[in-house]
Write an enzyme that holds these catalytic residues in place. Structure first.
Site, PDB file in Angstrom:
ATOM      1  N   HIS A  19      75.071  18.745  58.568  1.00 30.12           N
ATOM      2  CA  HIS A  19      74.998  20.176  58.929  1.00 30.12           C
ATOM      3  C   HIS A  19      74.323  20.925  57.789  1.00 30.12           C
ATOM      4  CE1 HIS A  19      77.315  23.832  60.821  1.00 30.12           C
ATOM      5  NE2 HIS A  19      76.163  24.227  60.260  1.00 30.12           N
ATOM      6  N   HIS A  21      70.960  23.643  57.370  1.00 26.10           N
ATOM      7  CA  HIS A  21      69.812  24.389  57.899  1.00 26.10           C
ATOM      8  C   HIS A  21      68.760  24.414  56.803  1.00 26.10           C
ATOM      9  CE1 HIS A  21      72.296  26.038  61.251  1.00 26.10           C
ATOM     10  NE2 HIS A  21      73.264  25.855  60.365  1.00 26.10           N
ATOM     11  N   HIS A 199      76.922  24.724  67.303  1.00 26.28           N
ATOM     12  CA  HIS A 199      77.901  25.450  66.504  1.00 26.28           C
ATOM     13  C   HIS A 199      78.923  26.018  67.490  1.00 26.28           C
ATOM     14  CE1 HIS A 199      74.847  25.210  63.430  1.00 26.28           C
ATOM     15  NE2 HIS A 199      75.451  26.027  62.596  1.00 26.28           N
ATOM     16  N   GLU A 202      83.290  28.594  64.966  1.00 29.45           N
ATOM     17  CA  GLU A 202      83.151  29.122  63.598  1.00 29.45           C
ATOM     18  C   GLU A 202      83.788  30.515  63.607  1.00 29.45           C
ATOM     19  OE1 GLU A 202      79.083  29.876  62.386  1.00 29.45           O
ATOM     20  OE2 GLU A 202      79.586  29.865  60.245  1.00 29.45           O
ATOM     21  N   ASP A 280      75.732  23.417  54.966  1.00 29.43           N
ATOM     22  CA  ASP A 280      75.305  24.509  55.861  1.00 29.43           C
ATOM     23  C   ASP A 280      74.053  25.224  55.336  1.00 29.43           C
ATOM     24  OD1 ASP A 280      75.421  26.002  58.177  1.00 29.43           O
ATOM     25  OD2 ASP A 280      77.249  27.076  57.697  1.00 29.43           O
ATOM     26  N   ASP A 281      74.250  26.231  54.487  1.00 27.36           N
ATOM     27  CA  ASP A 281      73.120  26.985  53.914  1.00 27.36           C
ATOM     28  C   ASP A 281      73.348  27.085  52.407  1.00 27.36           C
ATOM     29  OD1 ASP A 281      71.768  28.104  56.510  1.00 27.36           O
ATOM     30  OD2 ASP A 281      73.913  28.455  56.758  1.00 27.36           O
TER      31      ASP A 281
HETATM   32  N1  HPA Z   1      76.339  29.661  61.827  1.00 29.46           N
HETATM   33  C1  HPA Z   1      75.502  30.101  62.767  1.00 29.46           C
HETATM   34  N2  HPA Z   1      74.185  30.167  62.587  1.00 29.46           N
HETATM   35  C2  HPA Z   1      73.684  29.739  61.438  1.00 29.46           C
HETATM   36  C3  HPA Z   1      74.488  29.264  60.423  1.00 29.46           C
HETATM   37  C4  HPA Z   1      75.899  29.215  60.637  1.00 29.46           C
HETATM   38  O1  HPA Z   1      76.737  28.808  59.801  1.00 29.46           O
HETATM   39  N3  HPA Z   1      73.673  28.937  59.409  1.00 29.46           N
HETATM   40  C5  HPA Z   1      72.406  29.193  59.798  1.00 29.46           C
HETATM   41  N4  HPA Z   1      72.400  29.684  61.028  1.00 29.46           N
HETATM   42 ZN    ZN Z   2      75.319  26.082  60.443  1.00 27.83          ZN
END
Ligand code: HPA
Ligand code: ZN
Length: 342
Positions: A19, A21, A199, A202, A280-281
């Protein structure tokens, strides 16, 4: 075992990242370098200025900055450089396999052609094995705040590239954009032999997770935290061995959890869920794979068995062929619990 020894074990174990991006690995230093290279104005004076702006109280706060950051990505070379920088960090954290998301609609919406983005990313990924010893797969995400018709048009644009795309994902603003909105495009992706991720859970409720299973027929669940509010759903995820790609530092930064000590990762493992750790990011949330491991080891008192299970789950949940999964699992078992370095 001491915390430091457990963090060291996590660092030494081979891991898969499921996971990530790629646009979320744009570090402030590269943001500045690309703004200069492409003569793009950015609303920041310094790297410190940028880092100070990375305070979010929810997912949308982050997404607004994330889409703004993307604006410096203009050429094939930019996407190549971005991907190479991530592979370098992955290698440094002993990530041996990475399944990377990209957001083509975040770029086509700004006039950057689909082919520019994917060519840059793929040219870098072709080097991932020979230069970094990391295998990789590419997953194309649909932005859920856009329409399903736009997602279908993106799938059509991707047609010539499907040999290099392992699967599709669904990201961006979750609440108000439920999975059922994308049932047709996920069915079309499945028909083309693509793996399916979304996703869910969350910020969205357990029903979004259930509908991702029932209506999108996902192979893997991204985040999934709020599944724990529903015992029947937990049992289903456990019994079907669904992989959850959990992102601890992301969850903290986006206020999905109030405090890392309240993070559900340990509970997920104890419930028998196939949870994994991911970044994630990482440029926005404060750390790559090993920093995510360190944060949960410290806050949740994970033991060596938990850490080894997380590493194992990452390969089990990957889209690698069985033989490669087995080789990674064997390497995990061979990794000594203590480092014998002086
Ligand atoms: N959630 C939803 N969209 C996203 C995320 C995330 O954690 N990271 C990049 N786009
Ligand atoms: Zn994500």
């Amino acid at each position: 075992m001491k915390r430091s020894a457990l963090i060291d074990l996590a660092r030494r174990l081979p891991k898969a990242e499921l996971h990530l991006h790629i646009e979320g690995s744009l570090e402030p230093e590269m943001l500045f370098a690309l703004a200069k290279r492409n003569a793009v104005d950015i609303p920041f004076k310094s790297v410190e200025d940028v880092r100070a702006a990375y305070r979010f109280s929810n997912l949308q706060d982050f997404l607004d900055i994330y889409y703004q950051g993307m604006n410096v990505l203009r050429t094939e070379e930019d996407f190549f450089d971005l991907t190479i920088a991530y592979l370098n960090r992955a290698r440094a954290d002993n990530v041996r396999h990475a399944e990377i998301f990209f957001d083509p609609q975040g770029h086509t919406a700004r006039g950057i052609p689909f082919d520019v983005t994917i060519s840059g990313v793929l040219t870098a990924l072709k080097l991932s094995v020979p230069q970094f010893g990391v295998t990789s797969k590419l997953i194309m995400c649909f932005l859920r705040h856009l329409s399903e018709a736009e997602a279908l048009a993106t799938l059509k644009e991707a047609e010539p590239w499907l040999g290099d795309i392992a699967g599709v994902g669904l990201d961006s603003t979750e609440v108000g954009h439920p999975p059922e909105k994308f049932a047709s495009v996920f069915a079309a992706a499945k028909e083309r032999g693509l793996k399916l991720c979304a996703h869910a859970g969350e910020e969205g409720p357990p029903d979004y997770v259930r509908n991702s299973l029932d209506l999108l027929k996902i192979d893997r669940l991204d985040h999934g935290n709020r599944s724990l509010e529903d015992d029947a759903l937990v049992a289903r995820l456990r019994d079907t061995e669904m992989t959850l790609t959990v992102c601890p530092l992301s969850n903290l930064k986006l206020c999905v959890v109030k405090d890392m000590r309240a993070h559900p990762l340990k509970r997920m493992l104890d419930l028998g869920l196939r949870a994994t750790v991911n970044s994630d990011d990482p440029a926005y949330f404060g750390g790559y794979m090993n920093a995510n491991f360190a944060s949960v080891i410290e806050a949740l008192d994970l033991d060596a068995d938990d850490i080894r299970a997380l590493a194992r789950n990452s390969f089990l949940g990957s889209f690698l062929p069985e033989g490669q999964k087995r080789a990674h699992l064997a390497a995990i078992e061979k990794t000594p619990v203590q480092s014998f370095a002086p």
